[in-house]
Design a protein around this motif. Structure first.
Motif, PDB file in Angstrom:
ATOM      1  N   SER A 179       0.825  -1.208   0.000  1.00 49.13           N
ATOM      2  CA  SER A 179       0.000   0.000   0.000  1.00 49.13           C
ATOM      3  C   SER A 179       0.859   1.258   0.000  1.00 49.13           C
ATOM      4  CB  SER A 179      -0.928   0.004   1.222  1.00 49.13           C
ATOM      5  OG  SER A 179      -1.847  -1.070   1.170  1.00 49.13           O
ATOM      6  N   CYS A 180       1.988   1.203   0.721  1.00 48.36           N
ATOM      7  CA  CYS A 180       2.913   2.350   0.736  1.00 48.36           C
ATOM      8  C   CYS A 180       3.448   2.639  -0.663  1.00 48.36           C
ATOM      9  CB  CYS A 180       4.075   2.075   1.686  1.00 48.36           C
ATOM     10  SG  CYS A 180       3.635   2.091   3.440  1.00 48.36           S
ATOM     11  N   GLU A 181       3.759   1.592  -1.411  1.00 43.96           N
ATOM     12  CA  GLU A 181       4.290   1.774  -2.756  1.00 43.96           C
ATOM     13  C   GLU A 181       3.237   2.349  -3.703  1.00 43.96           C
ATOM     14  OE1 GLU A 181       7.323   1.570  -3.384  1.00 43.96           O
ATOM     15  OE2 GLU A 181       8.177   0.297  -1.820  1.00 43.96           O
ATOM     16  N   ARG A 182       1.979   2.104  -3.420  1.00 42.02           N
ATOM     17  CA  ARG A 182       0.912   2.570  -4.302  1.00 42.02           C
ATOM     18  C   ARG A 182       0.575   4.052  -4.104  1.00 42.02           C
ATOM     19  NH1 ARG A 182      -3.031  -2.642  -3.919  1.00 42.02           N
ATOM     20  NH2 ARG A 182      -2.498  -3.591  -5.912  1.00 42.02           N
ATOM     21  N   ILE A 183       0.837   4.583  -2.927  1.00 39.32           N
ATOM     22  CA  ILE A 183       0.403   5.946  -2.623  1.00 39.32           C
ATOM     23  C   ILE A 183       0.906   6.946  -3.652  1.00 39.32           C
ATOM     24  CG2 ILE A 183       0.646   7.852  -0.978  1.00 39.32           C
ATOM     25  CD1 ILE A 183       0.576   5.842   1.254  1.00 39.32           C
ATOM     26  N   PHE A 184       2.191   6.847  -3.988  1.00 41.64           N
ATOM     27  CA  PHE A 184       2.797   7.810  -4.912  1.00 41.64           C
ATOM     28  C   PHE A 184       2.887   7.265  -6.334  1.00 41.64           C
ATOM     29  CE2 PHE A 184       4.309   8.778  -0.653  1.00 41.64           C
ATOM     30  CZ  PHE A 184       4.004  10.133  -0.558  1.00 41.64           C
ATOM     31  N   ALA A 185       2.285   6.105  -6.550  1.00 40.45           N
ATOM     32  CA  ALA A 185       2.247   5.520  -7.897  1.00 40.45           C
ATOM     33  C   ALA A 185       0.849   4.953  -8.129  1.00 40.45           C
ATOM     34  CB  ALA A 185       3.306   4.434  -8.043  1.00 40.45           C
ATOM     35  N   LYS A 231       3.578  -9.771 -15.169  1.00 43.03           N
ATOM     36  CA  LYS A 231       3.945  -8.361 -15.029  1.00 43.03           C
ATOM     37  C   LYS A 231       3.749  -7.861 -13.596  1.00 43.03           C
ATOM     38  CE  LYS A 231       2.901  -7.283 -19.865  1.00 43.03           C
ATOM     39  NZ  LYS A 231       2.117  -6.442 -20.810  1.00 43.03           N
ATOM     40  N   VAL A 232       4.283  -8.646 -12.663  1.00 41.81           N
ATOM     41  CA  VAL A 232       4.205  -8.280 -11.249  1.00 41.81           C
ATOM     42  C   VAL A 232       5.189  -7.147 -10.973  1.00 41.81           C
ATOM     43  CG1 VAL A 232       4.497  -9.093  -8.883  1.00 41.81           C
ATOM     44  CG2 VAL A 232       3.545 -10.626 -10.619  1.00 41.81           C
ATOM     45  N   ASN A 233       4.750  -6.121 -10.274  1.00 43.34           N
ATOM     46  CA  ASN A 233       5.602  -4.993  -9.911  1.00 43.34           C
ATOM     47  C   ASN A 233       6.402  -5.356  -8.660  1.00 43.34           C
ATOM     48  OD1 ASN A 233       4.508  -2.583 -11.715  1.00 43.34           O
ATOM     49  ND2 ASN A 233       2.746  -3.788 -11.018  1.00 43.34           N
ATOM     50  N   VAL A 234       7.733  -5.320  -8.774  1.00 45.12           N
ATOM     51  CA  VAL A 234       8.616  -5.773  -7.706  1.00 45.12           C
ATOM     52  C   VAL A 234       9.353  -4.584  -7.101  1.00 45.12           C
ATOM     53  CG1 VAL A 234      10.545  -7.280  -7.114  1.00 45.12           C
ATOM     54  CG2 VAL A 234       8.914  -7.975  -8.892  1.00 45.12           C
ATOM     55  N   PHE A 235       9.399  -4.530  -5.745  1.00 45.22           N
ATOM     56  CA  PHE A 235      10.075  -3.445  -5.053  1.00 45.22           C
ATOM     57  C   PHE A 235      11.014  -4.003  -3.979  1.00 45.22           C
ATOM     58  CE2 PHE A 235       6.187  -1.533  -6.655  1.00 45.22           C
ATOM     59  CZ  PHE A 235       6.634  -0.312  -7.158  1.00 45.22           C
ATOM     60  N   SER A 236      12.137  -3.296  -3.798  1.00 51.21           N
ATOM     61  CA  SER A 236      13.005  -3.564  -2.651  1.00 51.21           C
ATOM     62  C   SER A 236      12.396  -2.892  -1.422  1.00 51.21           C
ATOM     63  CB  SER A 236      14.406  -3.003  -2.904  1.00 51.21           C
ATOM     64  OG  SER A 236      14.962  -3.510  -4.091  1.00 51.21           O
ATOM     65  N   THR A 237      12.721  -3.390  -0.236  1.00 52.25           N
ATOM     66  CA  THR A 237      12.185  -2.787   0.983  1.00 52.25           C
ATOM     67  C   THR A 237      12.696  -1.360   1.136  1.00 52.25           C
ATOM     68  OG1 THR A 237      14.004  -3.894   2.148  1.00 52.25           O
ATOM     69  CG2 THR A 237      11.829  -4.876   2.328  1.00 52.25           C
ATOM     70  N   ASN A 238      11.778  -0.456   1.396  1.00 56.01           N
ATOM     71  CA  ASN A 238      12.102   0.959   1.580  1.00 56.01           C
ATOM     72  C   ASN A 238      11.659   1.352   2.986  1.00 56.01           C
ATOM     73  OD1 ASN A 238      12.373   3.748   1.485  1.00 56.01           O
ATOM     74  ND2 ASN A 238      11.581   3.935  -0.583  1.00 56.01           N
ATOM     75  N   PHE A 239      12.482   0.976   3.981  1.00 60.15           N
ATOM     76  CA  PHE A 239      12.063   1.153   5.367  1.00 60.15           C
ATOM     77  C   PHE A 239      11.925   2.620   5.769  1.00 60.15           C
ATOM     78  CE2 PHE A 239      13.997  -3.205   5.799  1.00 60.15           C
ATOM     79  CZ  PHE A 239      12.796  -3.845   6.041  1.00 60.15           C
ATOM     80  N   ALA A 240      12.672   3.506   5.112  1.00 60.14           N
ATOM     81  CA  ALA A 240      12.532   4.930   5.412  1.00 60.14           C
ATOM     82  C   ALA A 240      11.122   5.399   5.062  1.00 60.14           C
ATOM     83  CB  ALA A 240      13.570   5.733   4.639  1.00 60.14           C
ATOM     84  N   LEU A 241      10.628   4.996   3.904  1.00 54.00           N
ATOM     85  CA  LEU A 241       9.280   5.363   3.481  1.00 54.00           C
ATOM     86  C   LEU A 241       8.229   4.694   4.358  1.00 54.00           C
ATOM     87  CD1 LEU A 241       7.366   6.677   1.373  1.00 54.00           C
ATOM     88  CD2 LEU A 241       7.552   4.553   0.053  1.00 54.00           C
ATOM     89  N   TYR A 242       8.374   3.387   4.602  1.00 52.42           N
ATOM     90  CA  TYR A 242       7.377   2.659   5.372  1.00 52.42           C
ATOM     91  C   TYR A 242       7.300   3.181   6.812  1.00 52.42           C
ATOM     92  CZ  TYR A 242       8.290  -0.621   1.512  1.00 52.42           C
ATOM     93  OH  TYR A 242       8.488  -1.189   0.275  1.00 52.42           O
ATOM     94  N   GLY A 243       8.455   3.459   7.406  1.00 51.23           N
ATOM     95  CA  GLY A 243       8.474   3.955   8.781  1.00 51.23           C
ATOM     96  C   GLY A 243       7.802   5.310   8.910  1.00 51.23           C
ATOM     97  N   ASP A 244       8.043   6.198   7.960  1.00 54.70           N
ATOM     98  CA  ASP A 244       7.443   7.529   8.009  1.00 54.70           C
ATOM     99  C   ASP A 244       5.928   7.452   7.828  1.00 54.70           C
ATOM    100  OD1 ASP A 244       7.781  10.541   7.994  1.00 54.70           O
ATOM    101  OD2 ASP A 244       6.827  10.252   6.045  1.00 54.70           O
ATOM    102  N   LEU A 245       5.473   6.649   6.867  1.00 53.10           N
ATOM    103  CA  LEU A 245       4.036   6.517   6.647  1.00 53.10           C
ATOM    104  C   LEU A 245       3.350   5.833   7.834  1.00 53.10           C
ATOM    105  CD1 LEU A 245       3.977   5.593   2.851  1.00 53.10           C
ATOM    106  CD2 LEU A 245       3.262   7.738   3.909  1.00 53.10           C
ATOM    107  N   SER A 246       4.058   4.916   8.485  1.00 56.01           N
ATOM    108  CA  SER A 246       3.520   4.274   9.687  1.00 56.01           C
ATOM    109  C   SER A 246       3.272   5.315  10.776  1.00 56.01           C
ATOM    110  CB  SER A 246       4.485   3.205  10.199  1.00 56.01           C
ATOM    111  OG  SER A 246       4.081   2.719  11.459  1.00 56.01           O
ATOM    112  N   SER A 301      12.249   2.059  -4.404  1.00 53.26           N
ATOM    113  CA  SER A 301      11.450   3.223  -4.780  1.00 53.26           C
ATOM    114  C   SER A 301      11.998   4.466  -4.088  1.00 53.26           C
ATOM    115  CB  SER A 301       9.986   3.000  -4.389  1.00 53.26           C
ATOM    116  OG  SER A 301       9.886   2.738  -3.002  1.00 53.26           O
ATOM    117  N   PRO A 302      11.662   5.657  -4.555  1.00 53.18           N
ATOM    118  CA  PRO A 302      12.145   6.893  -3.911  1.00 53.18           C
ATOM    119  C   PRO A 302      11.608   7.047  -2.492  1.00 53.18           C
ATOM    120  CG  PRO A 302      11.331   7.329  -6.129  1.00 53.18           C
ATOM    121  CD  PRO A 302      10.919   5.929  -5.794  1.00 53.18           C
TER     122      PRO A 302
END
Length: 417
Positions: free
Chosen positions: A13-19, A66-81, A402-403
């Motif tokens: 869900s975090c990855e979807r917010i800005f995409a 065509k699965v969208n694959v992301f590396s863990t972005n803990f900085a983004l996830y922690g802030d959104l949490s 992701s950014p």
């Protein structure tokens, strides 16, 4: 009443917010070094992608669908949490943050479904993260209610508001999915004919105590509606802190291992200072690649007891490097290194040692505070120890990162009008 608010497929869900173009499309998030699947969107689950599955084993499935694959972005996830928790905290009189994507809410004043729906809508509107809420008399029942809210309701809210409803749900709810019952306990229960949560709830307490100890009895009482795990409003002090990572590339040199261990112990020191704690013991371990069976296997492990508790990065790094040198073998190639700080004590209760070699701890404490302030203001790692190095051959593989949209100015979205 207690409510459990749980973010739906949080990392995805975090990855979807800005995409937003990823809405309704399959997403998976990979673990450190892009190794295994640790989060999936509903669409990815429907494709049969399992949690913990190595990415290389499902490469063809990912490409074909065509699965969208992301590396863990803990900085983004922690802030959104933090943003999600902040929104919910304003809606209740008390809250316990249970994990990065879960929180127990105090609904004792007003346990209404409409209230929970309102919170879900507010969190979604203010943060973009969808959540589900389960409401029940106890935490264990709230966990089950949340499971139903997420899987079987359109509103994302479910409430256990009468005994008959609780019994009906527990009668089909698998015992292995009850909060606190692990794989071994579930296997033992099934061997004795206990397959559902209702059967567990109605089992004889003495038998539960003999086979699952006092924690099993507490879980049983929670299923019966008796509160055994109240809200913990004060964060529990940690007993130890661990930082361990697998390397993106295997390394052999002691100097490169030293860079990794220095970075890990510095991360531990930062966490210690944030919690206003000091440690009395430092443990360092290194490990070869256990999947390369034809190569020499080695697991090095050693601990150093400190005379004086400390959270000083310089002091802890010196001890960690000393420990590393005692376990390092030059005929091995290493895949992982880690550091554990243990024996934590409150900073204000630190007991000095007669043999303390640090002359002026006051100045060193001021130095550490200044270091932390700069890194908080200017960005993590702006100022670091020279021994941490700059080549970082050992750093994680994050090819699909992701950014950091919300925590780094250079990654902020740019809107052209």
């Amino acid at each position: 009443m207690i409510a459990l608010a749980d973010c739906n497929n949080f990392y995805a869900s975090c990855e979807r917010i800005f995409a937003p173009h990823l809405e309704n499309k399959p997403i998976v998030v990979l673990s450190n070094n892009d190794g295994c699947v640790i989060a999936r969107s509903n669409e990815a689950k429907a494709l049969g992608i399992k949690m913990g599955e190595p990415a290389f084993k499902i490469k063809s499935l990912i490409e074909r669908n065509k699965v969208n694959v992301f590396s863990t972005n803990f900085a983004l996830y922690g802030d959104l949490s933090q943003r999600v928790m902040s929104v919910m905290r304003d809606e209740v009189k008390a809250m316990e943050v249970y994990s990065i994507d879960e929180a127990f809410l105090d609904f004792s004043d007003l346990a209404e479904k409409d209230r929970a729906i309102s919170i879900c809508k507010k969190v979604k509107q203010w943060t973009g993260i969808p959540i589900s809420i389960g409401i029940a008399p106890t935490k264990t029942l709230a966990k089950i209610a949340n499971h139903i809210a997420k899987k079987h309701t359109k509103s994302g809210v479910f409430i256990f508001d009468n005994e008959d409803l609780i019994k009906r749900v527990l009668n089909w709810f698998p015992v292995e999915d009850v909060w606190g019952i692990g794989r071994k306990s579930a296997k033992k229960l099934k061997e004795f004919g206990i397959h559902t949560a209702l059967q567990f709830r109605e089992a004889h307490p003495d038998w539960i105590r003999r086979n699952l100890s006092v924690n099993g009895v507490r879980m049983q009482k929670e299923l019966q509606g008796e509160v055994c795990y109240p809200l913990e409003l004060t964060p529990i002090k940690k007993k130890s802190i661990t930082t361990a990572r697998s390397f993106g590339n295997e390394i052999k040199k002691l100097s490169e291992l030293g860079e990794a261990v220095s970075s890990h112990i510095n991360n531990c020191a930062i966490k210690l200072r944030k919690e206003k704690s000091c440690c009395t013991k430092v443990t360092v371990f290194i490990q070869t690649n256990r999947f390369k069976l034809l190569e020499k296997q080695y697991y090095g492990y050693t601990s150093i007891q400190l005379d004086t508790p400390t959270n000083d990065s310089l002091e802890l790094t010196e001890q960690a490097i000393q420990a590393l040198k005692t376990i390092y073998k030059d005929d091995c190639t290493y895949k992982k290194a880690g550091v554990i700080v243990e024996g934590l004590v409150p900073e204000e209760q630190m007991q000095l040692s007669l043999f303390d070699t640090q002359k002026d701890r006051g100045k060193r404490n001021d130095l550490m505070k200044t270091l932390d302030r700069i890194n908080v203001k200017m960005g993590r790692g702006t100022v670091k120890l020279a021994v941490q190095g700059s080549s970082r051959r050992w750093k994680l593989k994050q090819e699909k990162l992701s950014p950091c949209y919300t925590t780094r100015f250079s990654d902020m979205l740019k809107v052209e009008v």
